[in-house]
Motif scaffolding. Structure first.
Motif, PDB file in Angstrom:
ATOM      1  N   THR A  62      -7.796  -5.220  -1.362  1.00 20.41           N
ATOM      2  CA  THR A  62      -7.072  -5.462  -0.115  1.00 20.41           C
ATOM      3  C   THR A  62      -7.395  -4.429   0.961  1.00 20.41           C
ATOM      4  O   THR A  62      -6.863  -4.499   2.067  1.00 20.41           O
ATOM      5  CB  THR A  62      -5.551  -5.470  -0.360  1.00 20.41           C
ATOM      6  OG1 THR A  62      -5.172  -4.275  -1.042  1.00 20.41           O
ATOM      7  CG2 THR A  62      -5.143  -6.688  -1.183  1.00 20.41           C
ATOM      8  N   THR A  63      -8.250  -3.465   0.634  1.00 22.60           N
ATOM      9  CA  THR A  63      -8.715  -2.477   1.610  1.00 22.60           C
ATOM     10  C   THR A  63     -10.231  -2.395   1.529  1.00 22.60           C
ATOM     11  O   THR A  63     -10.782  -2.159   0.450  1.00 22.60           O
ATOM     12  CB  THR A  63      -8.112  -1.089   1.350  1.00 22.60           C
ATOM     13  OG1 THR A  63      -6.692  -1.174   1.407  1.00 22.60           O
ATOM     14  CG2 THR A  63      -8.589  -0.086   2.387  1.00 22.60           C
ATOM     15  N   GLY A 118      -3.844  -6.809   4.629  1.00 18.49           N
ATOM     16  CA  GLY A 118      -5.150  -6.260   4.306  1.00 18.49           C
ATOM     17  C   GLY A 118      -5.532  -5.223   5.331  1.00 18.49           C
ATOM     18  O   GLY A 118      -5.005  -5.195   6.448  1.00 18.49           O
ATOM     19  N   ARG A 119      -6.451  -4.368   4.933  1.00 13.49           N
ATOM     20  CA  ARG A 119      -6.963  -3.339   5.838  1.00 13.49           C
ATOM     21  C   ARG A 119      -8.483  -3.385   5.818  1.00 13.49           C
ATOM     22  O   ARG A 119      -9.098  -3.285   4.750  1.00 13.49           O
ATOM     23  CB  ARG A 119      -6.503  -1.941   5.394  1.00 13.49           C
ATOM     24  CG  ARG A 119      -4.991  -1.751   5.376  1.00 13.49           C
ATOM     25  CD  ARG A 119      -4.427  -1.659   6.783  1.00 13.49           C
ATOM     26  NE  ARG A 119      -3.009  -1.340   6.757  1.00 13.49           N
ATOM     27  CZ  ARG A 119      -2.038  -2.241   6.744  1.00 13.49           C
ATOM     28  NH1 ARG A 119      -2.346  -3.540   6.710  1.00 13.49           N
ATOM     29  NH2 ARG A 119      -0.764  -1.876   6.750  1.00 13.49           N
ATOM     30  N   MET A 177      -6.728 -10.975   0.562  1.00 11.72           N
ATOM     31  CA  MET A 177      -5.890 -10.341   1.577  1.00 11.72           C
ATOM     32  C   MET A 177      -4.828 -11.316   2.063  1.00 11.72           C
ATOM     33  O   MET A 177      -3.648 -10.971   2.205  1.00 11.72           O
ATOM     34  CB  MET A 177      -6.749  -9.857   2.750  1.00 11.72           C
ATOM     35  CG  MET A 177      -7.612  -8.643   2.463  1.00 11.72           C
ATOM     36  SD  MET A 177      -8.549  -8.148   3.946  1.00 11.72           S
ATOM     37  CE  MET A 177      -9.328  -6.634   3.379  1.00 11.72           C
ATOM     38  N   ALA A 190      -5.887   2.926   6.575  1.00 12.55           N
ATOM     39  CA  ALA A 190      -5.591   2.167   5.358  1.00 12.55           C
ATOM     40  C   ALA A 190      -4.148   2.321   4.913  1.00 12.55           C
ATOM     41  O   ALA A 190      -3.702   1.607   4.016  1.00 12.55           O
ATOM     42  CB  ALA A 190      -6.521   2.606   4.226  1.00 12.55           C
ATOM     43  N   SER A 191      -3.424   3.222   5.538  1.00 13.29           N
ATOM     44  CA  SER A 191      -2.064   3.543   5.099  1.00 13.29           C
ATOM     45  C   SER A 191      -1.032   2.734   5.870  1.00 13.29           C
ATOM     46  O   SER A 191      -1.317   2.173   6.937  1.00 13.29           O
ATOM     47  CB  SER A 191      -1.803   5.036   5.322  1.00 13.29           C
ATOM     48  OG  SER A 191      -1.547   5.283   6.694  1.00 13.29           O
ATOM     49  N   GLN A 199      -3.554   0.160  -4.564  1.00  9.30           N
ATOM     50  CA  GLN A 199      -4.716  -0.064  -3.711  1.00  9.30           C
ATOM     51  C   GLN A 199      -5.994  -0.193  -4.529  1.00  9.30           C
ATOM     52  O   GLN A 199      -6.312   0.661  -5.347  1.00  9.30           O
ATOM     53  CB  GLN A 199      -4.893   1.118  -2.748  1.00  9.30           C
ATOM     54  CG  GLN A 199      -3.904   1.134  -1.629  1.00  9.30           C
ATOM     55  CD  GLN A 199      -4.595   1.258  -0.285  1.00  9.30           C
ATOM     56  OE1 GLN A 199      -5.736   0.854  -0.114  1.00  9.30           O
ATOM     57  NE2 GLN A 199      -3.903   1.808   0.670  1.00  9.30           N
ATOM     58  N   ARG A 204       0.226   0.513  10.139  1.00 14.75           N
ATOM     59  CA  ARG A 204       0.464  -0.913   9.952  1.00 14.75           C
ATOM     60  C   ARG A 204       0.592  -1.668  11.277  1.00 14.75           C
ATOM     61  O   ARG A 204       0.398  -2.883  11.311  1.00 14.75           O
ATOM     62  CB  ARG A 204       1.701  -1.133   9.087  1.00 14.75           C
ATOM     63  CG  ARG A 204       2.999  -0.589   9.647  1.00 14.75           C
ATOM     64  CD  ARG A 204       4.080  -0.589   8.565  1.00 14.75           C
ATOM     65  NE  ARG A 204       5.354  -0.041   9.022  1.00 14.75           N
ATOM     66  CZ  ARG A 204       5.632   1.258   9.059  1.00 14.75           C
ATOM     67  NH1 ARG A 204       4.708   2.146   8.699  1.00 14.75           N
ATOM     68  NH2 ARG A 204       6.817   1.680   9.462  1.00 14.75           N
ATOM     69  N   VAL A 226      -9.793  -0.316  -3.291  1.00 16.51           N
ATOM     70  CA  VAL A 226     -10.540  -0.059  -2.066  1.00 16.51           C
ATOM     71  C   VAL A 226     -12.032  -0.158  -2.345  1.00 16.51           C
ATOM     72  O   VAL A 226     -12.518   0.433  -3.319  1.00 16.51           O
ATOM     73  CB  VAL A 226     -10.227   1.350  -1.524  1.00 16.51           C
ATOM     74  CG1 VAL A 226     -10.941   1.597  -0.217  1.00 16.51           C
ATOM     75  CG2 VAL A 226      -8.732   1.555  -1.384  1.00 16.51           C
ATOM     76  N   MET A 232       0.802  -1.207   0.000  1.00  9.88           N
ATOM     77  CA  MET A 232       0.000   0.000   0.000  1.00  9.88           C
ATOM     78  C   MET A 232       0.840   1.265   0.000  1.00  9.88           C
ATOM     79  O   MET A 232       0.312   2.357   0.099  1.00  9.88           O
ATOM     80  CB  MET A 232      -0.958  -0.008   1.183  1.00  9.88           C
ATOM     81  CG  MET A 232      -2.107  -0.951   0.971  1.00  9.88           C
ATOM     82  SD  MET A 232      -3.296  -0.931   2.301  1.00  9.88           S
ATOM     83  CE  MET A 232      -2.736  -2.310   3.245  1.00  9.88           C
TER      84      MET A 232
END
Length: 273
Positions: free
Chosen positions: A103-104, A159-160, A153, A252-253, A26, A257, A28, A20
């Motif tokens: 993945t978000t 993943g977020r 993910m 999401a960033s 990304q 993490r 989303v 990401m």
């Protein structure tokens, strides 16, 4: 993050190994993204270069308008979050369209609710069906969205997932019984999923706003309610959808993490914990 200039790459973190770190990597999905807070979240991700799935349930024209604001990186997709097959089809459509996995995921959808303190259901009048509607929108919808995204993910190794809750869970200034109960259940869902999925590089968090200035859901709130918020909030303002959207962007960033299982209240300091 609201002070970051438009078009800047806020996802860029030197040394991060996350996929990401590049906004273009990304994909989303935002549920309930055709209006209000969901639309603000979609536009915020789009501004930073992400590819955005603008989910809607009953408002195709509004979803298409949000997607048009973002440009060719946006895809409006209809799905009822309470229907697992529809949610899976949405995720599959997004993957096929963008050529990359989702993945978000941001679960923002709100099922048939208006914040109207004067005409709300009370302890004497509320029915179990009212609770069920909000629990299904908050938790059932979150479950379907997360489960649909989990395989990709896991394949990506990260993943977020970000859910949208409310400061009413911490301080029910107005007893919106069904809505607040659904959001409280979403907090439990978030922490359990964070505990199970963290070792797989998947974070699960919540962003809780206050009454927002102004969305379709808050339009029924009186001027007196908004004035009371201004008078009792350290900033002296009512939080906007764009301010809440910036907090979602943070989760999401790569900057977030190492953050999971958390509930970030974004209401100008009205509720402090």
């Amino acid at each position: 993050m609201s002070d970051v200039p438009s078009g800047s790459t806020v996802f860029l973190v030197p040394g991060s190994q996350s996929l990401m770190r590049d906004p273009d990597s990304q994909v989303v999905v935002i549920t309930g993204a055709s209006r209000g807070l969901g639309a603000a979240i979609a536009r915020t991700f789009g501004r930073e270069g992400a590819r955005v799935v603008v989910n809607y349930y009953q408002s195709p024209d509004r979803a298409e308008a949000v997607a048009a604001d973002i440009g060719d990186r946006a895809l409006p997709v209809q799905a009822d979050v309470r229907d697992p097959d529809a949610v899976q089809a949405m995720i599959d459509t997004a993957t096929d369209h963008f050529g990359a996995p989702v993945t978000t995921a941001v679960h923002n959808a709100l099922i048939d609710y208006q914040f109207d303190a004067e005409n709300r259901e009370t302890a004497d009048t509320i029915d179990w069906e009212d609770y069920q509607t909000q629990v299904e929108g908050s938790v059932k919808g979150a479950l379907h969205l997360l489960q649909a995204c989990l395989p990709e993910m896991r394949a990506a190794g990260e993943g977020r997932f970000v859910g949208i809750s409310s400061n009413l869970v911490q301080a029910p200034a107005v007893p919106y019984h069904d809505y607040t109960t659904g959001k409280a259940a979403l907090l439990g869902f978030t922490r359990n999923m964070a505990g199970e999925l963290g070792a797989e590089g998947i974070t699960v968090n919540l962003v809780s706003g206050g009454l927002l200035d102004e969305t379709d859901a808050s339009a029924a709130s009186s001027d007196a309610v908004f004035d009371a918020i201004r008078q009792n909030t350290p900033r002296g303002t009512v939080t906007t959808p764009e301010e809440v959207a910036d907090a979602v962007l943070f989760f999401a960033s790569p900057w977030a993490r190492a953050v999971t299982g958390q509930n970030l209240i974004v209401d100008g300091g009205l509720v402090m914990q």
